[in-house]
Design a protein around this motif. Structure first.
Motif, mmCIF file in Angstrom:
data_model
loop_
_atom_site.group_PDB
_atom_site.id
_atom_site.type_symbol
_atom_site.label_atom_id
_atom_site.label_comp_id
_atom_site.label_asym_id
_atom_site.label_seq_id
_atom_site.Cartn_x
_atom_site.Cartn_y
_atom_site.Cartn_z
ATOM 1 N N GLY A 1 1.340 -1.045 -0.017
ATOM 2 C CA GLY A 1 0.235 0.300 -0.456
ATOM 3 C C GLY A 1 0.795 1.400 0.238
ATOM 4 N N HIS A 2 0.029 2.667 0.172
ATOM 5 C CA HIS A 2 0.904 3.188 0.129
ATOM 6 C C HIS A 2 2.002 3.812 1.576
ATOM 7 C CE1 HIS A 2 -1.642 4.464 -2.433
ATOM 8 N NE2 HIS A 2 -2.820 5.624 -2.323
ATOM 9 N N SER A 3 2.835 4.459 0.657
ATOM 10 C CA SER A 3 3.943 5.261 2.433
ATOM 11 C C SER A 3 3.652 6.330 2.418
ATOM 12 C CB SER A 3 5.369 4.934 1.533
ATOM 13 O OG SER A 3 5.678 3.737 1.235
ATOM 14 N N TYR A 4 4.312 6.445 3.835
ATOM 15 C CA TYR A 4 3.993 7.368 4.367
ATOM 16 C C TYR A 4 5.080 8.352 4.014
ATOM 17 C CZ TYR A 4 1.389 5.843 8.472
ATOM 18 O OH TYR A 4 -0.254 5.643 10.055
ATOM 19 N N ALA A 5 4.659 9.788 3.274
ATOM 20 C CA ALA A 5 5.104 11.075 2.732
ATOM 21 C C ALA A 5 6.167 10.569 4.127
ATOM 22 C CB ALA A 5 4.262 11.386 2.282
ATOM 23 N N HIS A 6 5.567 11.599 5.392
ATOM 24 C CA HIS A 6 6.853 11.619 6.007
ATOM 25 C C HIS A 6 8.040 11.141 6.312
ATOM 26 C CE1 HIS A 6 3.042 10.304 8.233
ATOM 27 N NE2 HIS A 6 4.271 10.343 9.097
ATOM 28 N N HIS A 7 7.709 9.596 5.787
ATOM 29 C CA HIS A 7 8.835 9.088 6.595
ATOM 30 C C HIS A 7 9.842 9.270 5.078
ATOM 31 C CE1 HIS A 7 6.923 5.385 8.541
ATOM 32 N NE2 HIS A 7 7.178 7.054 9.931
ATOM 33 N N LEU A 8 8.953 9.352 3.460
ATOM 34 C CA LEU A 8 10.002 9.608 2.946
ATOM 35 C C LEU A 8 10.871 10.477 2.559
ATOM 36 C CD1 LEU A 8 7.584 7.929 -0.378
ATOM 37 C CD2 LEU A 8 9.205 6.341 1.520
ATOM 38 N N PHE A 9 10.314 11.684 3.441
ATOM 39 C CA PHE A 9 11.187 13.178 3.154
ATOM 40 C C PHE A 9 12.338 12.683 3.888
ATOM 41 C CE2 PHE A 9 8.895 17.276 2.163
ATOM 42 C CZ PHE A 9 8.109 16.926 0.839
ATOM 43 N N ILE A 10 12.176 12.070 5.538
ATOM 44 C CA ILE A 10 13.633 11.732 6.080
ATOM 45 C C ILE A 10 14.243 11.618 5.888
ATOM 46 C CG2 ILE A 10 14.074 11.188 8.620
ATOM 47 C CD1 ILE A 10 11.131 11.617 9.638
#
Ligand code: SAM
Length: 328
Positions: A215-224
């Motif tokens: 499913g979708h990943s957390y944008a805030h994790h990818l941003f880090i």
């Protein structure tokens, strides 16, 4: 003339001219703020389609203030008030500006973590309307060599552009998805009020170690992770994150990734009273990218902030924090 009165005068000039432009150009108030900011910066009325009477009305308002003589913080606060008014019309919660108290506190942290460093460069990969970034620039511009801002929203990035121009800061801005490849050399400091939620582009998320297994990943994790990709060894990252960052089902891979590439310097919980719902509450997460000479602090800076308005409790907290910085 008091500071407040000067700020109000600048706000009034922005607001009155934006109201005129919104009507004449048939656009959103937020778009009109960007237009009027451009006029103020260039010292001329750039909208050729306006009639002479309207141009005269605008000129009269612009002549009521002299931006050359007004400091950056006063201009930022006035512009911020106008943006807040415009955002009431239509803005998603994730696009909200970083509040003043938080931006000022982040500026304090930067002063502490970057102490002794000069000519450093800085990136905000979700720069929004630029309130957080320009607050930092107003406090540390003598030490900052270059500043970069990215945002996917073209109106918000235009507001940052105008905001930075009016405050006389040179910022390189990019209007793009920050989770796609970036054309920015590694920086010494990343600061970001992270967009919280799911990243809809599952294909794009495949480039990241911290993506969701399904499913979708957390944008805030990818941003880090993306921020760490663009940080020099030893660089600092200061992020506004949801309080439950390490408590979700996707937290495991974020934790493992951070352990591999970074050192956690601190986690500072903002006062719950700042947020409408406890589930939306945020903390300031501070990391340092691993590299030569980077040492893990004996103990990370773990703090729960009192209300910013509670001066006594805030002063006590600052004393404790300054002590931590002295000993770390
Ligand atoms: N610090 C900003 C300020 O003071 O105005 C506010 C940042 S706001 C909380 C988060 C921002 O992330 C929004 O402006 C939104 O447009 C941006 N954003 C969301 N997803 C993004 C993406 N994939 N790439 C770049 N920007 C993104």
């Amino acid at each position: 003339m008091s500071h407040l009165t000067e700020m109000e005068k600048v706000f009034s000039a922005i607001d009155q001219t934006a109201i005129i432009l919104r009507k004449e150009l048939n656009c959103l108030y937020l778009e009109a703020i960007a237009e009027t900011g451009e006029n103020m910066f260039h010292g001329e009325i750039l909208q050729d389609e306006l009639d002479e009477v309207t141009k005269k009305r605008l000129e009269r308002e612009y002549e009521s203030i002299n931006l050359e003589k007004i400091d950056g913080e006063t201009i930022r606060k006035a512009y911020q008030l106008a943006i807040l008014k415009g955002m009431k019309e239509a803005v998603q919660p994730n696009h909200q500006m970083t509040p003043d108290a938080v931006s000022l506190f982040v500026s304090y942290l930067i002063g502490k973590f970057m102490e002794g460093k000069s000519n450093y460069n800085l990136l905000d990969p979700a720069v929004g309307a630029g309130n957080l970034l320009t607050t930092i620039l107003n406090h540390h511009h003598q030490l900052i060599d270059a500043a970069y801002g990215i945002d996917v929203d073209d109106l918000l990035i235009k507001l940052t552009y105008v905001n930075a121009n009016l405050q006389k800061h040179g910022v390189q801005l990019f209007n793009q998805d920050s989770l796609q490849p970036l054309f920015i050399d590694p920086v010494d400091l990343v600061v970001c009020d992270l967009p919280v939620g799911y990243y809809p582009n599952d294909e794009g998320a495949k480039a990241y170690q911290v993506r969701a297994e399904e499913g979708h990943s957390y944008a805030h994790h990818l941003f880090i992770e993306q921020s760490l990709n663009h940080m020099k060894d030893g660089a600092y990252g200061i992020f506004l994150v949801p309080n439950n960052l390490f408590e979700t089902e996707q937290a495991k891979s974020l934790h493992a990734f951070l352990k591999e590439v970074a050192v956690i310097q601190g986690l500072i919980q903002l006062p719950l009273s700042m947020f409408k719902q406890e589930s939306m509450a945020k903390s300031i997460f501070i990391i340092q990218k691993k590299g030569e000479g980077v040492v893990t602090p004996k103990q990370a800076l773990l703090v729960q902030l009192p209300k910013f308005s509670n001066r006594e409790a805030m002063n006590d907290m600052m004393t404790q924090m300054n002590e931590w910085f002295r000993n770390c």
